[in-house]
Structures are given as C-alpha cells and as structure tokens.
Design a protein around this motif. Structure first.
Motif, PDB file in Angstrom:
ATOM      1  N   ALA B 410       0.814  -1.185   0.157  1.00  0.00           N
ATOM      2  CA  ALA B 410      -0.121  -0.102   0.047  1.00  0.00           C
ATOM      3  C   ALA B 410       0.804   1.590   0.056  1.00  0.00           C
ATOM      4  CB  ALA B 410      -0.924  -0.045   1.239  1.00  0.00           C
ATOM      5  N   HIS B 411       2.028   0.748   0.051  1.00  0.00           N
ATOM      6  CA  HIS B 411       3.225   2.359  -0.130  1.00  0.00           C
ATOM      7  C   HIS B 411       4.195   2.111  -0.984  1.00  0.00           C
ATOM      8  CE1 HIS B 411       1.867   2.052   4.622  1.00  0.00           C
ATOM      9  NE2 HIS B 411       2.231   3.042   4.483  1.00  0.00           N
ATOM     10  N   PRO B 412       3.650   2.826  -2.399  1.00  0.00           N
ATOM     11  CA  PRO B 412       4.007   2.400  -3.631  1.00  0.00           C
ATOM     12  C   PRO B 412       6.020   2.756  -3.691  1.00  0.00           C
ATOM     13  CG  PRO B 412       2.721   4.383  -3.877  1.00  0.00           C
ATOM     14  CD  PRO B 412       2.387   3.986  -2.583  1.00  0.00           C
ATOM     15  N   ARG B 413       5.750   3.933  -2.337  1.00  0.00           N
ATOM     16  CA  ARG B 413       7.660   4.357  -2.657  1.00  0.00           C
ATOM     17  C   ARG B 413       8.758   2.984  -1.420  1.00  0.00           C
ATOM     18  NH1 ARG B 413       8.231  10.182  -2.452  1.00  0.00           N
ATOM     19  NH2 ARG B 413       6.808  11.665  -4.288  1.00  0.00           N
ATOM     20  N   LEU B 414       7.579   2.421  -1.128  1.00  0.00           N
ATOM     21  CA  LEU B 414       8.298   1.701   0.259  1.00  0.00           C
ATOM     22  C   LEU B 414       8.901   0.241  -0.921  1.00  0.00           C
ATOM     23  CD1 LEU B 414       9.579   1.315   2.869  1.00  0.00           C
ATOM     24  CD2 LEU B 414       7.129   0.106   3.058  1.00  0.00           C
ATOM     25  N   PHE B 415       7.476   0.083  -1.465  1.00  0.00           N
ATOM     26  CA  PHE B 415       7.890  -1.264  -2.681  1.00  0.00           C
ATOM     27  C   PHE B 415       9.165  -0.938  -3.638  1.00  0.00           C
ATOM     28  CE2 PHE B 415       6.200  -2.781  -6.548  1.00  0.00           C
ATOM     29  CZ  PHE B 415       6.036  -4.269  -6.792  1.00  0.00           C
ATOM     30  N   ALA B 416       8.264   0.188  -4.184  1.00  0.00           N
ATOM     31  CA  ALA B 416      10.151   0.375  -5.179  1.00  0.00           C
ATOM     32  C   ALA B 416      11.296  -0.027  -4.677  1.00  0.00           C
ATOM     33  CB  ALA B 416       9.523   1.965  -5.705  1.00  0.00           C
ATOM     34  N   ALA B 417      11.042   0.718  -3.775  1.00  0.00           N
ATOM     35  CA  ALA B 417      13.042   0.608  -2.632  1.00  0.00           C
ATOM     36  C   ALA B 417      12.625  -0.133  -2.390  1.00  0.00           C
ATOM     37  CB  ALA B 417      13.030   1.750  -1.062  1.00  0.00           C
ATOM     38  N   GLY B 419      11.651  -3.420  -4.052  1.00  0.00           N
ATOM     39  CA  GLY B 419      12.045  -3.479  -4.951  1.00  0.00           C
ATOM     40  C   GLY B 419      13.831  -4.432  -5.489  1.00  0.00           C
ATOM     41  N   TRP B 420      13.956  -2.900  -5.250  1.00  0.00           N
ATOM     42  CA  TRP B 420      15.125  -2.415  -5.909  1.00  0.00           C
ATOM     43  C   TRP B 420      16.711  -2.784  -4.751  1.00  0.00           C
ATOM     44  CZ3 TRP B 420      19.487  -0.312  -3.739  1.00  0.00           C
ATOM     45  CH2 TRP B 420      20.377   0.584  -5.018  1.00  0.00           C
ATOM     46  N   LEU B 421      16.045  -2.634  -4.012  1.00  0.00           N
ATOM     47  CA  LEU B 421      17.460  -3.634  -2.606  1.00  0.00           C
ATOM     48  C   LEU B 421      16.980  -5.055  -3.000  1.00  0.00           C
ATOM     49  CD1 LEU B 421      18.497  -2.555  -0.786  1.00  0.00           C
ATOM     50  CD2 LEU B 421      17.153  -3.282   1.134  1.00  0.00           C
ATOM     51  N   PRO B 450      16.349  -8.550 -13.690  1.00  0.00           N
ATOM     52  CA  PRO B 450      16.618  -7.102 -13.863  1.00  0.00           C
ATOM     53  C   PRO B 450      17.959  -6.139 -13.212  1.00  0.00           C
ATOM     54  CG  PRO B 450      14.391  -7.150 -13.875  1.00  0.00           C
ATOM     55  CD  PRO B 450      15.224  -8.394 -12.644  1.00  0.00           C
ATOM     56  N   ALA B 451      18.271  -5.116 -13.839  1.00  0.00           N
ATOM     57  CA  ALA B 451      18.896  -3.798 -12.841  1.00  0.00           C
ATOM     58  C   ALA B 451      17.699  -3.660 -12.501  1.00  0.00           C
ATOM     59  CB  ALA B 451      19.756  -3.308 -13.745  1.00  0.00           C
ATOM     60  N   ASP B 452      16.460  -2.535 -13.321  1.00  0.00           N
ATOM     61  CA  ASP B 452      15.915  -1.795 -12.862  1.00  0.00           C
ATOM     62  C   ASP B 452      14.531  -2.188 -13.433  1.00  0.00           C
ATOM     63  OD1 ASP B 452      17.121   0.562 -12.673  1.00  0.00           O
ATOM     64  OD2 ASP B 452      17.556   0.294 -14.299  1.00  0.00           O
ATOM     65  N   SER B 453      13.447  -2.040 -12.616  1.00  0.00           N
ATOM     66  CA  SER B 453      12.280  -2.197 -12.512  1.00  0.00           C
ATOM     67  C   SER B 453      11.571  -1.779 -13.067  1.00  0.00           C
ATOM     68  CB  SER B 453      11.830  -1.334 -10.409  1.00  0.00           C
ATOM     69  OG  SER B 453      10.949  -0.237 -11.591  1.00  0.00           O
ATOM     70  N   PHE B 454      10.577  -2.014 -14.334  1.00  0.00           N
ATOM     71  CA  PHE B 454       9.467  -1.145 -14.875  1.00  0.00           C
ATOM     72  C   PHE B 454       9.192   0.124 -14.551  1.00  0.00           C
ATOM     73  CE2 PHE B 454       5.457   0.214 -16.566  1.00  0.00           C
ATOM     74  CZ  PHE B 454       5.352  -0.110 -18.183  1.00  0.00           C
TER      75      PHE B 454
END
Ligand code: SF4
Lengths: 194, 463, 246
Positions: B410-417, B419-421, B450-454
């Motif tokens: 429910a927290h997209p920034r957290l999700f993105a971070a 995923g990156w990690l 992959p290095a980068d997410s969609f």
C-alpha cells in the motif's frame, strides 16, 4: 430418528428455486446402426439383421455348452417360434440360476443414445437370471427402438417392483484402468431383433 | 468400534506418494485417461452443456425442497413396501443397520459401493460386532483386503498397480504367484465373490438417486454387484444421503445421462436398476431404506457452501484435478478426496480438522468446468479459505505475511525501494537462510534479476 | 484510445520487459498509454490465502487509482482477480467501481475484442508452445477450456500469435493443464506444485518448441524456474514480448 424431526432439519424459508421442467434436449435418431455402434463400444454386439432371428437364437443355444434358461417373456416367443434346447425360468430360490450358461431375456425397449435395454417386472420377473447367467442373449422387438434416453425414461414404468437398464455386459476397470468384461454379471451380451 | 476420524495431513501424505516418481506418473496418466474418455463422451453428446445447466437447476430446486420431496418419497416408498428409517448421524445409521441385521439373525452380508457407508464407518462397526461384511465392487474388495480406505470414489483401487493386486490375491484368494493379468485377477475375484453372493443373508447397497414420484431407489453399477446383492439375499438394506432425492423419474433420467459419461465416459452404466421395495414374488423378502443426515442439514443451511450437496459423486473433478492426480486420494485423509472432498470436508468434519484441504489446490478451475451439476468447486475452495482466515485457522505466519505484504504494497515508494534493494540482494536467497523462498528454490532456479524495474524504466523514458 | 497500463507488482520488479512490451504493442495499435506509478498490487496473493481484509485494502487502492479509466494489463490472472473476485472481499462498490472493474482487460483480450485488432506487425521466427494460463482461460473465458463442448474458439492471445511472422504455434499434450504455480500453493504444497511444473515443462519440450509463451509471467516464473533447475528445456517469454518483436 423421527421422520418429522429429521425433515425439520432441512426446512427452509422463502420461495424454493423453481423446478426446471422437462428437459428438451437433442433429438437423437432412433437408428439401429447408432445403437449397434454404441453397443459395440460398451462390449456387446447386435446380431446382423440379415440373419433370420430364429436361426440365430437356435445357433446360440446349440453352442451354449450348458444350461440355457429363458425368462418368461422370451420363452413365450421361443416356444411360438419352435426354438428348442432351453428351459423356462420357473419358480424357486433366486440362486437356482447359478450354473446357467446362457440366459435369454426379452427387452421391452432399446435406446440408440446409450445402447440401454429395458427390462421390467413383466419381462424379467426374476432378476437374478440376468445377473447369474454366464452370457446373455437379449431379444428386442425391432420396433422398440427409441432415440434418446429421455424418451426411454419417459416410457419406463412408474409402477411395478423393478426395472433395469442394461447397456452391454458386466465390466470393471478397477485394476489399472484395464477393461475386463464379466466382473460379476454376464461375460457377453448379444442383442437379436425379434 | 469405528476408528476416530483422521485429521488430514495433506502435505505430509502427498509428499509420501510423490516420493515414488514413477508411480505418480502412472497414477496421473491412468486418471487422465478417464478424463479423456469423459471429454469424448461429452463431445459426443450434442446437448451436453444444456444438460449440465438443467441438472444444476434441478439440484438447486431439490436442495430447497428436501422435506417436501422426502415426505412424498416416503409415502410412495411405504406403499411399495419399504421400511423407511431416518438417521441423524453416523452413529444412528450404524445402529439402525446393526439392529436390522441382528433382528433378522443375519451374519453374512454382501455390500455394494456406498460412499455413505464409508463416511459412517459402517464396515468397521459391523465387523467389530462379528458380522462378515464383504465389499463386492472389485476395487472396494481390493482395498478391503488391504485394510485401507478407497483412494477414489469411482475407482477405489486406482492407486495400486496390477502386480500389487496380484500379490494380494495370491495371499488372500490363492491365485498363482506372479499372476498379474487384470482379466485373470478380476475373474478370480468373481469366482470368490460369487460364492459369497449365493451364501449372503443380507445385501447392503448405496443409492444413486431416490425418486419421490415412484418411491423407488436407483442404483448404478458396471459390475452388476448391486444387482446380485439385492436379487439374491432375502434382506436388502439401502443407505441414502439426504441430498439424493429427485422429484420424478424423468429428473432421474437427466442425472443418469450425465453420471456415467462424467465418471468413465460410458453413455450409461452397464446396469441401472430401479427398486421399489420388496419383490412381491419373493416370500419373506424385506427391504429397508435408511436416510442419513450426518452433517448434511448443517451444510444445507450454509448459504455459501450448500451447492456442494448437489454432487452426484461422478468423480470427474477428481480425475481432472492436477493436484489429486499427483497426490493421490489418500493424501486428503477424508472419505471423499479431490476437489469435492476438499469442499465438503470443512463442513463435514469441521473447519479446524479440515483446514489444510481448501489450500491443497492451485485453483486452476478445471473441476468447476468439468462438474456435471456445475458446482463452482474452485470458488468454493476460495470461499472456505476466507472462512478459515476469519476463524483464525490460517497459520499465523501466513496471516502475518499477508498483513505485512498488504501494508508494504500500500506504500508505492517503499515498494519501489524494497524492489530495488531486493534485486540487488537477490543473490542472498541462495544462502541457507530459512524461509518460504527455500521451498521455492528447492525446486526452481533463480530468475535473472533485472537491474531496473518497469517503473524506473518507464520514468526514464517518459520523465 | 487512452489506456491505463496496469503492471502487476512482480512483473514490475522482475519482468519489466513484459510491461514495456505491452506498452509498445498498445502504442503500435494507436493507444495512448499512461502508467501511474502509485500502483502496486491487485491483492491477489492475499485473497488467495483467504485474507480478504488485506486483499480489500489493496483492491480499494487499485480501484481508486484506476477509477474511470480503461485499464489494460499483461496478466490474465491479475485481471481475473479484479473482474472475478473484487466483489468477494467485502468492499463497498459504487457504480463507478463496477465500471472500473468491467473496464479492466487482459492485453490480448483488449486488442482483439475491444479494438478489433486482427494482426500486429511482429516477427518472431521461432517455434512457440503456449501455456494456456488457467485464470485467463477459465475465469475470464479467453479461449475454450478443454473441459467444455461449446467452443468459443482460440484465445485472443493465440489469435494474435498465429498472425506473427515466422512463428510456429504449438500446443502441448493436455492443451490446458495447470502449470502448478497457484500463488502460495507453490511453496505450501511445494512437492505437488513442482511435480506439476516438471510435467508441464516436459509436455512443452516434447512439442519441439524453442520457447514457451503465455499471458502470465506468474506461470512463467514457475515454469522457467523449473527449467533453470533442470538445466534444459525451452525458456518462457511473455506474449507481449513476442508481439513487440521485430
Ligand atoms: S463435485 Fe461435481 S464433478 Fe465432483 S464428483 Fe461431484 S458431481 Fe462429480
């Protein structure tokens, strides 16, 4: 448990879902070719129409190699046609057919859709004959074929002690899904149009 | 006394079966063969889907009308000479049958297939009281001689190979050692059972359909064992689940057109027999019918799950189920295995005992598509999962993971971070740290990360 | 047409190419594609575990984000969740929610059934075996499940694949058997799941295919993982990636 108390457990409020009525499905063709094809698929066979029925039955009796018993409705026809070598079912304990090699039955109806033959308390008063005989020969009036099972069931008796639909001989596939004919009942079933 | 019900341990028991790779492949193929035959039979029936619709509507009507239908049935059945009994539960069913056998002075009983008698533990009960009860369906006889439950509701010994049956029959029936030809084995059983049929003092059968209009019961077999078991002994006891009644003979005809096609691909079973009480030609012939509830009324009152009572026990959902085919029926630990077993179990043995079963499915939905009476089986499984979660019966670890996951997602920034990690630390998954990922990686290799997410790539392109 | 792209969470993080390919194919067919980076997950993992309130939290977010839009996703399974299961989570749904739900489509479904696309200009000179993913097939009704006798013809994905230049479309034995993924089932019943996956991989390999394709990377993640473990067999490629190939 008391019936009323039992049924009360299933009682529901509100209007019930309606009964869907009679099923008007596919109109199956009442063809003996179709019947023969399905019958072969379930392990039985239909005697060739070219062969004279009386002769076909007499040949089967002569080859039976043991006791031949005819159910009353079949016996009447055999007697009238002068077929010999069989005995009537008579009366007695149901186990008395245990050593019958060939049972001859009279079916009232045949269904093309599923190769089912109808036997009732009239044509087969003693059911055990149909299940104890090693092999069965079934006489069916040539005009008694219907197309679909729905039609067959519509013509089945609502009264009388029993009726049985029989489609081919007894079978099982309980060992490795391998088909074995003759699990308990007849090991072969031949239908003759009479 | 009957043994206490087992608590299903699907994971453990499926694992046991799956350990034998070759047997799993063979079991899967044997059942798929049944499914393929069913497909052929359905395709050869031009009104198939309409027939399923009709049957589903008929069953919905029946479930709303059970008291009315049984009232009508029992009036007609009594007129036909049946003695009709009603049993609230398994114990009462056992006691009723036991009482009838004792009153008639019976010792030797032949039985044809009845999942209801399995459900009620009838055999062990009668055997413990000194009755000789012989199962006469070949598959049931095989599992009876092995002292194990059926693994399938239509083909009870499908988990066994011919050599195992050969060994069993060598030991129990004296067939030659090494004999494993199915025809020879089946005929050896036939000879043995024929004697028992002729000597039996009572026959017990299940019931496929009870017809209110005629007061008759319908029993379907391919072997003819139910017919021998009712035509020979002087006493017949039929046991029937409270859901099995239909209004008319025509209604029964609709179900008959679906049953065998769905089960084995036959257009109808070899023998379909209607019996209306004692045979007036047989002096002393007595017929009893025991109608059993045993949890059915509870299920009938459950709006979410009552449709499961429409089941006509064709076994098609077992045959098609990719999980059942690979885990085998015994893994379910219930009388009825497979998708319908997993749907019925929480209602019949309780949600706590059955909690593993609704999860023993990939929810592929094949069962729902194959069911002749259109029970929404996979949605039923999903509905049970919700109920189990509501009742706190889903493992805490899973519930916490889902709660945490929902919060995280429910927290997209957290999700993105995260995923990156995760993509950068993904190699750590190979380390022997316990967790669900170990179970994933036991059977599957790591994907290339992959290095980068969609979202990152999209942002680069579109700003 | 304006289309909001819905990229499932695991595709976003693990298989971004499928999302990019989907956007490319949609744009190639004349759509204007937008992506709202606040989106994450449709809630399917929670719903499949029975955790309805957790799933509802994500479903609510999802519906609010995509409210009033035409939504397209390269996943039959996640679309199946939205269209088939959002009403089971105890959410209060208004008319606009219901419209949003009804306007959520799987990529090929959208192209073929909504836009009337019959061919996309793509070239992929390979033999490809299709995994007919269960949720697209049996929940969304895309294609004809092998259990049914009332054929609806091939799925939109297979119709588009059949038109791809140089592509040979293959169907494995047991045309639409489940791959065995099943969400958390893949780890809670890992033995059964893996056996299903191995059997499925073998069936695809037996067609002689160079690739396995399908509309769901979730099936792909499982099948491809099995392939990697076994060290042999055709790799998985998403339908969108094939349709975006030149
Ligand atoms: S649930 Fe449907 S498919 Fe399964 S056994 Fe019952 S009737 Fe047959």
């Amino acid at each position: 448990m008391d019936e009323a108390a039992f049924l009360a457990r299933f009682r529901r409020d509100g209007a019930p879902a309606p009964h869907p009525g009679r099923f008007a499905g596919h109109a199956w063709e009442a063809s003996w070719e179709g019947f023969a094809r399905v019958l072969a698929g379930v392990g039985g066979s239909l005697a060739d129409a070219a062969q004279e029925p009386r002769a076909a039955v007499q040949a089967a009796i002569d080859l039976a190699g043991g006791r031949v018993v005819a159910a009353p409705a079949a016996g009447e026809r055999l007697a009238a046609a002068g077929v010999s070598g069989w005995e009537p079912a008579g009366n007695g304990a149901p186990g008395r057919f245990a050593d019958v090699q060939l049972g001859i039955l009279w079916a009232e109806l045949a269904v093309a859709e599923n190769a089912a033959l109808l036997f009732t308390a009239e044509s087969l008063p003693e059911r055990s004959l149909a299940f104890l005989a090693e092999r069965l020969l079934v006489l069916v009036p040539a005009g008694a074929l219907v197309g679909g099972m729905a039609e067959g069931v519509a013509r089945a008796p609502r009264h009388g002690h029993h009726h049985t639909w029989m489609s081919g001989p007894s079978k099982t596939a309980d060992i490795e899904q391998t088909l074995v004919i003759g699990a308990h009942g007849a090991k072969a079933l031949v239908v003759v149009r009479w | 006394m009957s043994s206490p019900p087992r608590i299903p341990a699907f994971h453990r028991d499926a694992g046991r079966f799956l350990a034998d790779d070759a047997r799993v492949g063979w079991h899967d193929q044997a059942l798929w063969h049944l499914r393929a035959k069913r497909d052929k039979a359905a395709a050869a029936t031009p009104d198939w889907e309409a027939l399923r619709d009709h049957a589903a509507a008929l069953k919905a009507h029946v479930l709303d009308q059970l008291p009315e239908l049984w009232t009508r049935f029992s009036a007609n059945a009594r007129a036909a000479g049946w003695t009709v009994h009603f049993a609230a539960d398994a114990a009462e069913m056992r006691a009723t049958v036991h009482g009838l056998l004792t009153a008639a002075g019976v010792r030797r009983v032949v039985k044809s297939k009845s999942m209801l008698s399995e459900e009620c533990g009838l055999n062990p009960h009668l055997e413990a009281h000194g009755f000789e009860v012989v199962d006469t369906d070949l598959g049931e006889r095989i599992v009876q001689l092995r002292h194990e439950p059926p693994s399938h509701i239509v083909v009870p010994a499908i988990h066994l190979k011919r050599a195992e049956v050969g060994e069993l029959f060598h030991r129990e029936l004296g067939t030659p050692a090494g004999l494993d030809d199915p025809t020879a084995l089946a005929h050896a059983a036939r000879a043995d059972l024929r004697r028992r049929f002729l000597a039996a003092e009572a026959g017990i059968t299940g019931v496929n359909i009870a017809v209110a209009e005629t007061g008759a019961m319908v029993v379907c077999t391919n072997e003819g064992n139910a017919d021998l078991g009712t035509a020979l002994p002087p006493l017949h006891i039929a046991v029937v689940g409270a859901e099995k009644v239909v209004p008319t003979l025509d209604d029964a005809g609709v179900l008959l057109r679906l049953l065998a096609r769905s089960a084995t691909g036959q257009p109808i079973t070899s023998y379909t027999t209607h019996l209306a009480g004692p045979d007036p030609r047989r002096p002393g012939h007595a017929c009893h019918l025991v109608v059993v509830d045993n949890g059915r009324s509870r299920l009938a009152a459950d709006e979410h799950h009552r449709r499961a009572l429409s089941c006509i026990r064709c076994g098609a959902c077992l045959n098609t189920c990719p999980v059942y085919r690979r885990a085998s029926g015994h893994a379910y630990g219930t009388v009825i295995p497979g998708p319908i077993g997993a749907v019925l179990a929480p209602a019949m043995i309780g949600t706590a005992a059955a909690r593993a079963l609704p999860f023993a499915s990939s929810l592929c939905g094949s069962c729902t598509q194959v069911c002749p009476v259109r029970i929404d089986l996979h949605d039923q499984l999903l509905a049970w999962r919700r109920q189990l979660a509501d009742e706190g019966l889903v493992p805490l670890s899973k519930r916490l993971a889902m709660r945490a996951g929902a919060w995280f997602l429910a927290h997209p920034r957290l999700f993105a971070a995260g995923g990156w990690l995760g993509r950068r630390l993904g190699f750590l998954a190979r380390l022997p740290i316990p967790g669900p990922h170990r179970l994933w990686l036991r059977h599957r290799g790591m994907p290339d990360l992959p290095a980068d997410s969609f979202r990152a790539q999209w942002k680069n392109r579109h700003g | 047409m304006d289309v909001a792209l819905f990229v499932p969470c695991y595709v976003d993080q693990l298989y971004p190419r499928a999302g990019l390919a989907a956007a490319e194919v949609l744009e190639g067919c004349g759509c204007r594609v937008s992506f709202d980076a606040r989106q994450t997950c449709c809630g399917q993992p929670m719903a499949n575990c029975g955790c309805a309130s957790d799933a509802a939290r994500l479903a609510r977010r999802h519906l609010d984000l995509f409210r009033g839009k035409v939504t397209v996703s390269p996943s039959g399974s996640c679309v199946g969740m939205v269209r088939g299961h959002y009403q089971e989570l105890g959410l209060i749904l208004d008319d606009e929610d219901r419209r949003t739900i009804a306007n959520t489509f799987e990529l090929c479904e959208f192209l073929v059934l909504k836009m009337g696309v019959e061919r996309v200009a793509a070239r992929f000179p390979h033999k490809v075996s299709v995994q007919r993913s269960c949720h697209g097939l049996r929940e969304l009704g895309l294609g004809t499940p092998s259990e049914r006798t009332d054929g609806r013809g091939p799925s939109p994905a297979e119709r588009l694949l059949a038109g791809v230049d140089g592509l040979t479309l293959l169907v494995p034995e047991r045309a639409d058997e489940c791959c065995g993924f099943g969400g958390t089932f893949a780890v809670t019943e890992d033995e059964v799941s893996a056996r299903m996956g191995r059997d499925r991989c073998a069936a695809h390999a037996a067609t002689g295919a160079e690739f396995i394709t399908g509309s769901d990377w979730s099936c792909g993640m499982h099948l491809d993982g099995i392939r990697r473990k076994q060290g042999a067999g055709p790799p998985f490629i998403h339908v969108a990636e094939i349709l975006a190939s030149r």
